[in-house]
Scaffold this motif. Structure first.
Motif, short mmCIF file in Angstrom:
data_model
loop_
_atom_site.label_atom_id
_atom_site.label_comp_id
_atom_site.label_asym_id
_atom_site.label_seq_id
_atom_site.Cartn_x
_atom_site.Cartn_y
_atom_site.Cartn_z
N ALA A 684 25.05 48.38 23.01
CA ALA A 684 24.92 48.00 24.42
C ALA A 684 24.43 49.17 25.27
O ALA A 684 23.57 49.00 26.14
N ARG A 685 24.96 50.34 25.01
CA ARG A 685 24.63 51.50 25.85
C ARG A 685 23.44 52.30 25.32
O ARG A 685 22.71 52.93 26.10
N HIS A 686 23.29 52.33 23.98
CA HIS A 686 22.24 53.14 23.36
C HIS A 686 21.60 52.33 22.24
O HIS A 686 21.94 52.51 21.06
N PRO A 687 20.71 51.41 22.56
CA PRO A 687 20.11 50.53 21.55
C PRO A 687 19.49 51.33 20.41
O PRO A 687 18.82 52.33 20.61
N GLY A 688 19.75 50.85 19.20
CA GLY A 688 19.21 51.53 18.03
C GLY A 688 20.07 52.67 17.52
O GLY A 688 19.85 53.15 16.42
N GLN A 689 21.05 53.10 18.31
CA GLN A 689 21.96 54.18 17.91
C GLN A 689 21.19 55.40 17.40
O GLN A 689 21.58 56.04 16.43
N ALA A 690 20.09 55.71 18.04
CA ALA A 690 19.24 56.79 17.57
C ALA A 690 19.99 58.12 17.56
O ALA A 690 20.44 58.59 18.60
N GLY A 691 20.11 58.71 16.38
CA GLY A 691 20.76 60.00 16.27
C GLY A 691 22.27 59.96 16.28
O GLY A 691 22.91 61.01 16.21
N LEU A 692 22.87 58.77 16.35
CA LEU A 692 24.33 58.65 16.36
C LEU A 692 24.78 57.95 15.09
O LEU A 692 24.15 56.99 14.64
N GLN A 693 25.87 58.43 14.52
CA GLN A 693 26.36 57.88 13.26
C GLN A 693 27.85 57.63 13.36
O GLN A 693 28.62 58.54 13.71
N ALA A 694 28.25 56.38 13.07
CA ALA A 694 29.66 56.00 13.11
C ALA A 694 30.12 55.67 11.70
O ALA A 694 29.43 54.93 10.97
N PHE A 695 31.27 56.23 11.31
CA PHE A 695 31.79 56.00 9.96
C PHE A 695 33.31 55.84 10.04
O PHE A 695 33.97 56.44 10.90
N THR A 696 33.83 55.04 9.11
CA THR A 696 35.28 55.02 8.93
C THR A 696 35.66 56.19 8.03
O THR A 696 34.82 56.80 7.37
N ALA A 697 36.96 56.47 7.98
CA ALA A 697 37.43 57.57 7.14
C ALA A 697 37.10 57.30 5.67
O ALA A 697 36.72 58.22 4.93
N ALA A 698 37.22 56.04 5.23
CA ALA A 698 36.92 55.71 3.83
C ALA A 698 35.45 55.95 3.52
O ALA A 698 35.10 56.43 2.43
N GLU A 699 34.56 55.64 4.45
CA GLU A 699 33.13 55.86 4.22
C GLU A 699 32.81 57.35 4.14
O GLU A 699 32.01 57.77 3.30
N ILE A 700 33.44 58.15 5.00
CA ILE A 700 33.21 59.60 4.95
C ILE A 700 33.69 60.16 3.62
O ILE A 700 33.03 61.02 3.01
N ARG A 701 34.82 59.66 3.15
CA ARG A 701 35.34 60.13 1.87
C ARG A 701 34.36 59.82 0.73
O ARG A 701 34.06 60.69 -0.10
N ALA A 702 33.83 58.60 0.71
CA ALA A 702 32.89 58.21 -0.34
C ALA A 702 31.61 59.05 -0.27
O ALA A 702 31.10 59.51 -1.30
N ILE A 703 31.11 59.29 0.93
CA ILE A 703 29.88 60.08 1.10
C ILE A 703 30.12 61.52 0.66
O ILE A 703 29.28 62.13 -0.03
N SER A 704 31.26 62.09 1.01
CA SER A 704 31.57 63.48 0.66
C SER A 704 31.64 63.65 -0.85
O SER A 704 31.12 64.63 -1.40
N LEU A 705 32.29 62.72 -1.54
CA LEU A 705 32.40 62.83 -2.99
C LEU A 705 31.05 62.60 -3.67
O LEU A 705 30.77 63.18 -4.72
N GLU A 706 30.20 61.77 -3.06
CA GLU A 706 28.85 61.59 -3.60
C GLU A 706 28.04 62.87 -3.47
O GLU A 706 27.31 63.26 -4.39
N VAL A 707 28.16 63.55 -2.33
CA VAL A 707 27.48 64.83 -2.14
C VAL A 707 27.99 65.85 -3.17
O VAL A 707 27.22 66.61 -3.75
N PHE A 708 29.29 65.83 -3.40
CA PHE A 708 29.88 66.74 -4.39
C PHE A 708 29.28 66.48 -5.77
O PHE A 708 28.91 67.42 -6.49
N ALA A 709 29.17 65.21 -6.14
CA ALA A 709 28.62 64.87 -7.46
C ALA A 709 27.18 65.33 -7.57
O ALA A 709 26.76 65.86 -8.62
N ARG A 710 26.38 65.16 -6.51
CA ARG A 710 24.98 65.60 -6.56
C ARG A 710 24.89 67.11 -6.66
O ARG A 710 24.03 67.65 -7.35
N THR A 711 25.79 67.80 -5.96
CA THR A 711 25.76 69.27 -5.96
C THR A 711 26.00 69.83 -7.35
O THR A 711 25.37 70.80 -7.76
N PHE A 712 26.89 69.21 -8.11
CA PHE A 712 27.23 69.74 -9.43
C PHE A 712 26.48 69.04 -10.55
O PHE A 712 26.78 69.28 -11.73
N ALA A 713 25.50 68.20 -10.20
CA ALA A 713 24.74 67.53 -11.24
C ALA A 713 23.98 68.53 -12.11
O ALA A 713 23.84 68.35 -13.32
#
Length: 846
Positions: A684-713
């Motif tokens: 409503a306030r910022h159509p397209g959410q350009a440059g803004l990212q909203a995540f739940t705690a569970a999503e951040i956890r999954a993303i962080s562990l995915e980054v970890f896996a890529r780092t140690f691949a």
């Protein structure tokens, strides 16, 4: 006679070509790992430095503001002093609204670029590309809505001149026009994500009234005068100093990778040693005959050293070719790891360095020459009459060889531990000590295996003859197979140690993430961006929100190196997110935090040697300010370290009132609904959410562990290659064993043992060696894991963690060791049972 000597060796290799192939393959694979890691690491770091140097141009110094802007008045003062070789620059990461790609917006003054960045002065592309028209960056002057793009970026985003480019900046959608596309060959390396705009246009897009920095060319006297006259909050930094600081950020990570590659090379050298040892034994009668005919020890030494040198040269050539191919595969994953751990790097191709390739070739040849010294000594140390006889007369008994290795191995192991534990906090010394311990283990493992087999032999004394023969035969051959056994143990120990370290790190990271994410929904601006005005108040008014946390991050450059500063408005619900490891028992901790004391991360405390109550100095708008350390907390987000302040204190010290992220606290059951409400608010306030990212705690956890896996691949690839090299070593050892014991196997067949039963016994012997190697690797791997976690990892990154053993992976590693040895024994067993019995009884080739 001398000219015919090489022909004699060639005929010997023709009789057993498999040994030569395995020897070459083992060393070549080791060289390939070294080449791949060296080239990938240097290419990624070189691309980053090239990009920075291209952007800095000929500048010798930069004026920057710690986390803020350089006022335009500074540039005017430089010009008034006659320093015309200076140019302002605006630089900021932005998002492409369509693809979400991260791009770098650069605001330039084309009129000031001639002395610093000549490729931006005049017509870009003129005379460089026959198929591309030249572009004048001066056309940007006065254009508030235009940008220039590199050709490869335009192709990736499917843009042509005249198209609209929509960016996300601090939650706003900004539309610019593609004025022209720049030929790739007219731009420096690392420019593939650049957007070039007029200085005023970039300031308007980013809502800045100053500059990110001012680049200039100045001599030492001018630099000293400028530094003394700069107002508070501004710093003059030599470009070479900044490049050194930024490159040092990834130094520990690179040393870890290169140490693993050298470990693979160590295993490969022992493959060569083992093969040459067997060949010396197999040629014993030939060497004795040559000596009896008058060939001098000097000539024979030259012949065997020349053979080893040739092996090194061939392995180097093959290994370099394989390493270049492997390095190209590893490069993109490594560049991604750099971007997630340290800094963004754009690299499109492997950079081949003659120096690195020459180093790898020298290592291969030197390793082969070192590997032949002991076999050469044994071959020339046997009396001529003994060498012409049958059996192993005159050779040092395997038991004596193993006993002779014991004392030097123990001394080496003790020396390695002393290097690790008592040298200064120097990572290179730590790795040197680790390598000394591993080399010592190569001498200890065969000795320990011999005693274990002797004990097993006593246990089954009353058992079947075949089992007694199997165990006794395995023990007697340890003098020849012990090196392969140790090499396999070392490879499996590396797998166990690395797996345990990575598993422990993952478990520690998982616990840290769960503890850190006390809120249910998080919203952040990309990069160092800020949330739009009014969004914080609107988010706080959402139904179900119990409390809100605010965060602002910036990077500062104190004299101790780059430092992440975080300002936090932390509600009481969020205090449990800090895993305090020092200072957490102080009852007035949060009161002191609110009054201006700092919380610092464990890596920062390790790097600077800080404790609770110490003070750390930071450059602020008020000048150099000393902050008291109130507590130290566990943190895995930055190996350079993080300093956390109360948000009000942060704003006062750095004059930065923006908010970069917010956290919404609510019941856990409300997270999905709250995220949906926040996204509706953004639409409503910022159509397209350009440059803004909203995540739940569970999503951040999954993303962080995915980054970890890529780092140690990349470490997974190295562990796989180390295991492959060790399997080659075992295959070579068992092939040699089958040839050496051919007459013994023939006697067993002659007295009634069927070929199938003999083949099964040989596979069982291989499996026994593999199981012994796996069991010997277990304590070595666990010790390696402890050293990696408690010494190497702590000195590299400053992170501490508890050792958590991945028993499933450990059991799998031991099973793989056993299975690999069984499979390695299959081919020699098949050859030995298929050979002519009469020829074997006469002592011919298997």
């Amino acid at each position: 006679m001398a000219p015919r000597l090489p022909l004699l060796l060639w005929n010997a290799h023709r009789c057993a070509p498999g040994q030569a192939v395995l020897m070459l393959l083992g060393l070549a694979l080791s060289v390939a790992v070294v080449v791949a890691i060296d080239l990938a690491v240097d290419s990624a770091r070189g691309a980053f430095l090239d990009s920075r140097r291209a952007l800095s141009g000929s500048a010798t110094h930069q004026i920057s503001a710690d986390g803020g802007q350089v006022p335009a008045a500074v540039l005017a003062e430089l010009r008034a002093q006659g320093l015309w070789r200076s140019a302002p620059l605006v630089e900021r990461e932005v998002l492409h609204a369509g693809s979400g790609a991260r791009l770098r917006l650069l605001g330039i003054d084309p009129l000031s670029e001639a002395a610093l960045r000549p490729w931006l002065a005049g017509r870009v592309g003129a005379g460089r590309s026959a198929n591309a028209a030249s572009v004048d960056p001066g056309a940007l002057i006065g254009r508030r809505d235009a940008v220039l793009l590199p050709q490869r970026l335009a192709t990736r985003l499917a843009l042509v001149p005249g198209d609209a480019l929509v960016l996300g900046v601090d939650g706003r959608r900004v539309e610019l026009q593609v004025l022209a596309v720049l030929p790739d060959d007219s731009l420096p390396a690392g420019s593939g994500d650049w957007l070039l705009a007029d200085l005023a246009a970039a300031q308007a897009v980013l809502r800045m009234d100053g500059f990110t920095r001012v680049d200039l060319i100045a001599d030492a006297a001018q630099a000293a005068r400028i530094a003394a006259a700069l107002p508070l909050g501004l710093r003059l930094i030599a470009t070479t100093e900044q490049d050194t600081q930024l490159a040092a950020m990834s130094g520990a990570f690179e040393i870890n990778l290169k140490a693993l590659s050298l470990l693979a090379l160590l295993v490969g050298v022992f493959v060569v040693f083992q093969t040459l040892s067997f060949l010396a034994l197999q040629r014993r009668r030939l060497i004795g005959l040559l000596r009896a005919l008058g060939v001098s020890n000097r000539d024979l030494s030259g012949l065997m050293l020349g053979e080893a040198l040739l092996v090194g040269v061939l392995a180097a050539g093959l290994g370099i070719a394989l390493g270049i191919a492997l390095g190209s595969v590893l490069l993109q994953g490594l560049a991604r790891s750099y971007g997630e751990l340290f800094y963004r790097v754009e690299v499109t191709a492997l950079s081949l360095s003659p120096l690195l390739l020459g180093k790898a070739a020298a290592l291969a040849m030197f390793g082969a020459l070192v590997a032949v010294l002991l076999p050469l000594r044994d071959a020339l140390g046997v009396p001529v009459l003994d060498a012409l006889g049958r059996g192993s007369a005159g050779l040092r008994a395997p038991e004596r060889r193993l006993r002779a290795l014991l004392l030097p191995a123990l001394l080496l192991f003790a020396g390695g531990l002393l290097l690790i534990l008592y040298r200064p906090q120097d990572l290179l010394w730590s790795f040197a000590g680790l390598f000394v311990c591993l080399i010592a283990a190569l001498g200890l493992i065969p000795w320990a295996a011999g005693h274990a087999l002797r004990g097993l032999e006593q246990t089954v004394r009353a058992g079947p003859v075949r089992w007694r023969w199997l165990i006794a035969g395995t023990r007697r051959t340890l003098g020849r197979t012990g090196i392969a056994l140790a090499a396999l143990s070392l490879a499996i120990a590396t797998v166990i140690g690395m797996s345990s370290m990575i598993h422990s790190f993952r478990e520690a990271l998982s616990v840290w993430i769960d503890r850190s994410l006390q809120a249910q929904v998080y919203l952040s601006a990309s990069g160092r961006g800020a949330l739009p005005e009014g969004l914080v108040e609107a988010a706080q008014a959402l139904e179900g929100v119990e409390a809100i946390g605010l965060t602002r991050r910036s990077q500062r450059l104190p004299g101790s190196g780059p430092l992440e500063i975080v300002g936090m408005q932390l509600p009481a619900q969020g205090r449990g997110g800090f895993d305090l490891i020092a200072g957490g028992d102080a009852p007035e901790l949060w009161l002191r935090f609110a009054q201006g004391d700092a919380l610092i991360s464990e890596p920062l405390a390790e790097r600077l040697g800080l404790g609770v109550g110490d003070r750390i100095s930071l450059p602020t708008v008020e000048g150099e300010t000393a902050l008291r350390v109130a507590a130290i907390y566990r943190d895995y987000s930055s190996p350079q370290g993080v300093l956390t302040l109360d948000l009000e204190q942060y704003r006062r010290l750095f004059a930065d009132s923006a908010v970069g992220a917010l956290a919404l606290y609510a019941p856990a059951s409300e997270s999905a609904r709250l995220k949906a409400g926040l996204e509706a608010l953004l639409d409503a306030r910022h159509p397209g959410q350009a440059g803004l990212q909203a995540f739940t705690a569970a999503e951040i956890r999954a993303i962080s562990l995915e980054v970890f896996a890529r780092t140690f691949a990349i470490t997974d690839v190295l562990r796989l290659l180390a295991g492959l090299i060790a399997v080659v070593a075992v295959l070579g050892a068992l092939s040699a064993l089958a040839i050496e014991r051919g007459r013994e196997f023939a006697l067993l067949r002659a007295i009634g043992l069927t070929p199938v039963e003999l083949s099964r016994l040989q596979r069982l012997q291989g499996g026994m060696l593999g199981l012994i190697a796996g069991l010997a690797a277990l304590p070595l791997g666990l010790g390696l894991a402890v050293l990696l976690i408690e010494v190497i990892n702590r000195r590299s990154f400053g992170w501490s963690m508890q050792l958590v053993l991945p028993w499933t992976q450990i059991a799998s590693a031991i099973a793989v060791s056993t299975l690999a040895a069984v499979l390695a024994a299959w081919w020699p067993a098949r050859r030995s049972v298929g050979a002519a019995l009469s020829r074997q009884l006469r002592g011919g080739e298997v």
